[in-house]
Structure formats: C-alpha cells, structure tokens
Design an enzyme around this catalytic site. Structure first.
Site, mmCIF file in Angstrom:
data_model
loop_
_atom_site.group_PDB
_atom_site.id
_atom_site.type_symbol
_atom_site.label_atom_id
_atom_site.label_comp_id
_atom_site.label_asym_id
_atom_site.label_seq_id
_atom_site.Cartn_x
_atom_site.Cartn_y
_atom_site.Cartn_z
ATOM 1 N N ILE A 12 0.846 -1.192 0.000
ATOM 2 C CA ILE A 12 0.000 0.000 0.000
ATOM 3 C C ILE A 12 0.881 1.242 0.000
ATOM 4 O O ILE A 12 1.791 1.369 0.821
ATOM 5 C CB ILE A 12 -0.922 0.028 1.233
ATOM 6 C CG1 ILE A 12 -1.729 -1.275 1.338
ATOM 7 C CG2 ILE A 12 -1.862 1.233 1.169
ATOM 8 C CD1 ILE A 12 -2.503 -1.414 2.637
ATOM 9 N N THR A 38 4.030 1.544 3.084
ATOM 10 C CA THR A 38 5.079 2.433 2.594
ATOM 11 C C THR A 38 4.725 3.896 2.848
ATOM 12 O O THR A 38 3.560 4.268 2.936
ATOM 13 C CB THR A 38 5.311 2.237 1.084
ATOM 14 O OG1 THR A 38 4.168 2.723 0.357
ATOM 15 C CG2 THR A 38 5.564 0.781 0.738
ATOM 16 N N ASP A 59 8.811 6.835 -2.417
ATOM 17 C CA ASP A 59 8.322 8.083 -2.990
ATOM 18 C C ASP A 59 7.878 7.756 -4.411
ATOM 19 O O ASP A 59 8.720 7.468 -5.275
ATOM 20 C CB ASP A 59 9.429 9.145 -2.995
ATOM 21 C CG ASP A 59 8.954 10.501 -3.521
ATOM 22 O OD1 ASP A 59 7.913 10.544 -4.214
ATOM 23 O OD2 ASP A 59 9.627 11.514 -3.249
ATOM 24 N N ASN A 87 -2.548 4.287 -3.331
ATOM 25 C CA ASN A 87 -3.320 5.220 -2.521
ATOM 26 C C ASN A 87 -2.672 6.597 -2.409
ATOM 27 O O ASN A 87 -3.379 7.592 -2.218
ATOM 28 C CB ASN A 87 -3.505 4.642 -1.113
ATOM 29 C CG ASN A 87 -4.001 5.676 -0.130
ATOM 30 O OD1 ASN A 87 -5.150 6.099 -0.162
ATOM 31 N ND2 ASN A 87 -3.100 6.142 0.752
ATOM 32 N N TYR A 151 -7.440 18.615 -9.513
ATOM 33 C CA TYR A 151 -7.621 17.340 -8.812
ATOM 34 C C TYR A 151 -8.580 16.438 -9.585
ATOM 35 O O TYR A 151 -8.330 15.239 -9.750
ATOM 36 C CB TYR A 151 -8.165 17.606 -7.407
ATOM 37 C CG TYR A 151 -8.288 16.367 -6.556
ATOM 38 C CD1 TYR A 151 -7.153 15.756 -6.016
ATOM 39 C CD2 TYR A 151 -9.534 15.799 -6.293
ATOM 40 C CE1 TYR A 151 -7.265 14.610 -5.234
ATOM 41 C CE2 TYR A 151 -9.653 14.659 -5.518
ATOM 42 C CZ TYR A 151 -8.517 14.075 -4.992
ATOM 43 O OH TYR A 151 -8.638 12.934 -4.229
ATOM 44 N N LYS A 155 -7.706 12.671 -11.140
ATOM 45 C CA LYS A 155 -8.446 11.454 -10.805
ATOM 46 C C LYS A 155 -9.199 10.912 -12.018
ATOM 47 O O LYS A 155 -9.382 9.696 -12.157
ATOM 48 C CB LYS A 155 -9.404 11.719 -9.642
ATOM 49 C CG LYS A 155 -8.700 11.981 -8.322
ATOM 50 C CD LYS A 155 -7.798 10.813 -7.921
ATOM 51 C CE LYS A 155 -7.137 11.016 -6.577
ATOM 52 N NZ LYS A 155 -6.280 9.868 -6.184
ATOM 53 N N VAL A 184 -14.195 11.180 2.716
ATOM 54 C CA VAL A 184 -13.677 10.243 3.715
ATOM 55 C C VAL A 184 -12.747 11.008 4.651
ATOM 56 O O VAL A 184 -11.931 11.818 4.197
ATOM 57 C CB VAL A 184 -12.904 9.079 3.053
ATOM 58 C CG1 VAL A 184 -12.361 8.129 4.120
ATOM 59 C CG2 VAL A 184 -13.794 8.326 2.070
#
Length: 301
Positions: A12, A38, A59, A87, A151, A155, A184
């Site tokens: 992840i 990570t 990174d 993520n 943004y 996405k 969230v």
C-alpha cells in the site's frame, strides 16, 4: 518479519497515520494478509512495524525509490505480490483560472504518473501472483467539483488509465479495481492550505473558496476505518463471472464514502443533476448574484 508460507501480500502506498492508506493497512492486516506499508518517511510507520507489518520507504514520484522498493518487495515475497494499492495522493484546490502549472505538474506526478509508474514497475510480481491492483480514484473524476479542476483531472486520468489497464492485464489474470472514493476522513485536506491569488475572479467570494478547502472533511464525511473495512471486504471477495461481479464477486468498481451513492445514481440520470447540485452546494449562485448586482450598479452610473 516477512510473510508466512502461503500468506497473501499487499503493498500500500501512502500509509501515513490518519489517512486512507493507514486504515487500509490495518484492515488488511486484521484479515490475515501480510501488509507492506510504505511512506516517504518510514519514521511514521513504526507502530505498524510493531504490529508485524513490513515497512518500506517509497516516494512514488521518484523512479529510483520505486525500483529500490520493488527489489526489496521481490526479495521479501519471493517474487510475487497479491495486491497493490495505489493510494498515495495530493489534493489540489484552486480555481481553474488561478492555477500555477508547476504546482499542477506536482499533483499529476503523484496522483497520475506515480500510479502509472507503480503499476509498470510491479507488474512482474502481480503477474506472477495473478494478483489485484486497486487504484484509489475519487468521485471528483466524474463530478464538477468546484475549485478542484486540477484534482478532478488527475483522478479522471486515473479512471481512464485503469479501465484500459484492466483489459491489458486481463490475459495475465491480473484484476484492476477502481475505488471511487467520496468524502472520507483523512489528512489530505490539511496538507496544503491554499489561498486565492491577488486579482482572482473569486476574491468576491473568498469565504466560499476557504470553506471549499475542507469540504471533504465536513460534508457527509465517512470514517476512514469504515471506508477501509468496506473496500477490503470487497477486494477479498472471490472471483465471479463478469455480469455477476457487482453483486457477488470482487467488483471492478468500488463506490464508498460520503456522496458515493448519490453520485453513482446520478450517472444513470444525467450530468445536469450533478452540475446543478454542486453549483448550489458550493454556493456559486451567490457569485452569480453579486456579478448581476455589479452590472446593475454600472448601468445606474
């Protein structure tokens, strides 16, 4: 400590405590998978290491960091990876007419190019395991999220990329799930507090812009652990025929978080309903009124 024989593994990205990646790591761990958590700074992962997870520096905007992480994971897992969760992400809230392109490039480096680089780099381990890729996208990919054009674009790119990736990896038995995340609870809105530049068209409604900066944390916001629990539950479902996946098997699309049900439903009705709702929800109709009044005052002079 590495995975036990036969134990499934999940890597992840972006596992800093307080965010979605951290919650997903805890949830996958609770389900018996060996989690490889990570972050750019591994110091924030010490509590996760104490739970028995593997922790690695990563990174996603640096090719050498990705390669080093890949090599370490390959040694740890004997050349296989069951699940990759992309993520790591960066928020970007600015009016489209006020953007700085260097700033935009930084957002795309993390949100888009980082996802692409991780999928390419770890494809050999995923193919060996006939594994699963979970790309964390957003409702912003299909909504006119006011002051979030950059943004939204990043996405949206992840969604389009993932759909094609799904078909390209299908012959190798690798699945691709896209998580359409709504509001969230996370740290993402607090990391970069932006301001309107002098001369912005939106200085008239500066208060609206400032409220928009933390909108995702104050509107139907779902607890991070609840979002993680639902996503992990669906990710660990068994396989089903394509036409049954949405109900019984591991789905290609996961919709979760605040507003997700409404946005999903609107995709069947028409984009006008989202345009109208968000225009009024963010209160841009107030700006429209201000501009009309300014025009009226000019005519009176």
């Amino acid at each position: 400590m590495g995975p036990q024989p036969g134990q499934k593994t999940v890597l992840i990205t972006g596992c800093t405590p307080g965010g979605i990646g951290h919650a997903l790591a805890l949830e996958f761990h609770s389900k018996g998978l060996h989690v490889i958590a990570t972050a750019r700074n591994t110091a924030v992962l010490t509590e996760m290491a104490a739970l028995g997870m593997s922790t690695l520096a990563l990174d996603v905007t640096k090719s050498d960091s990705i390669k080093t992480c890949h090599d370490e994971v390959a040694k740890l897992t004997s050349g296989k990876l069951d699940i990759l969760v992309n993520n790591a992400g960066r928020t970007h809230t600015h009016p489209a007419t006020d953007i700085d392109l260097d700033d935009v490039r930084e957002t795309f480096e993390t949100n888009v190019f980082g996802v692409m680089a991780m999928c390419a780099a770890f494809s050999d381990l995923l193919v060996a395991a006939r594994g699963l890729i979970i790309n964390i996208a957003s409702l912003a990919a299909i909504t006119p999220y006011v002051f979030g054009s950059v943004y939204c674009a990043s996405k949206g790119a992840v969604v389009s990329y993932s759909r094609t990736l799904r078909l390209e990896l299908k012959p190798f038995g690798v699945r691709v799930m896209v998580a359409m995340a709504g509001t969230v609870r996370s740290q993402i809105a607090s990391k970069t507090h932006r301001t309107l530049p002098e001369g912005s068209l939106y200085q008239r409604v500066k208060d609206i812009f400032e409220r928009r900066l933390t909108f995702s944390q104050n509107n139907a916001t779902v607890k991070t652990e609840d979002f993680a629990r639902k996503l992990v539950s669906q990710a660990l479902r068994g396989e089903s025929p394509l036409f049954l996946r949405s109900w019984f098997g591991r789905p290609d699309w996961f919709w979760g978080g605040g507003w997700s049900t409404g946005v999903w439903a609107s995709t069947w009705i028409g984009e006008w309903i989202l345009d109208t709702a968000l225009y009024r929800l963010i209160k841009l109709n107030r700006l429209e009124g201000i501009l009309k009044e300014e025009e009226r005052q000019k005519k009176l002079k």
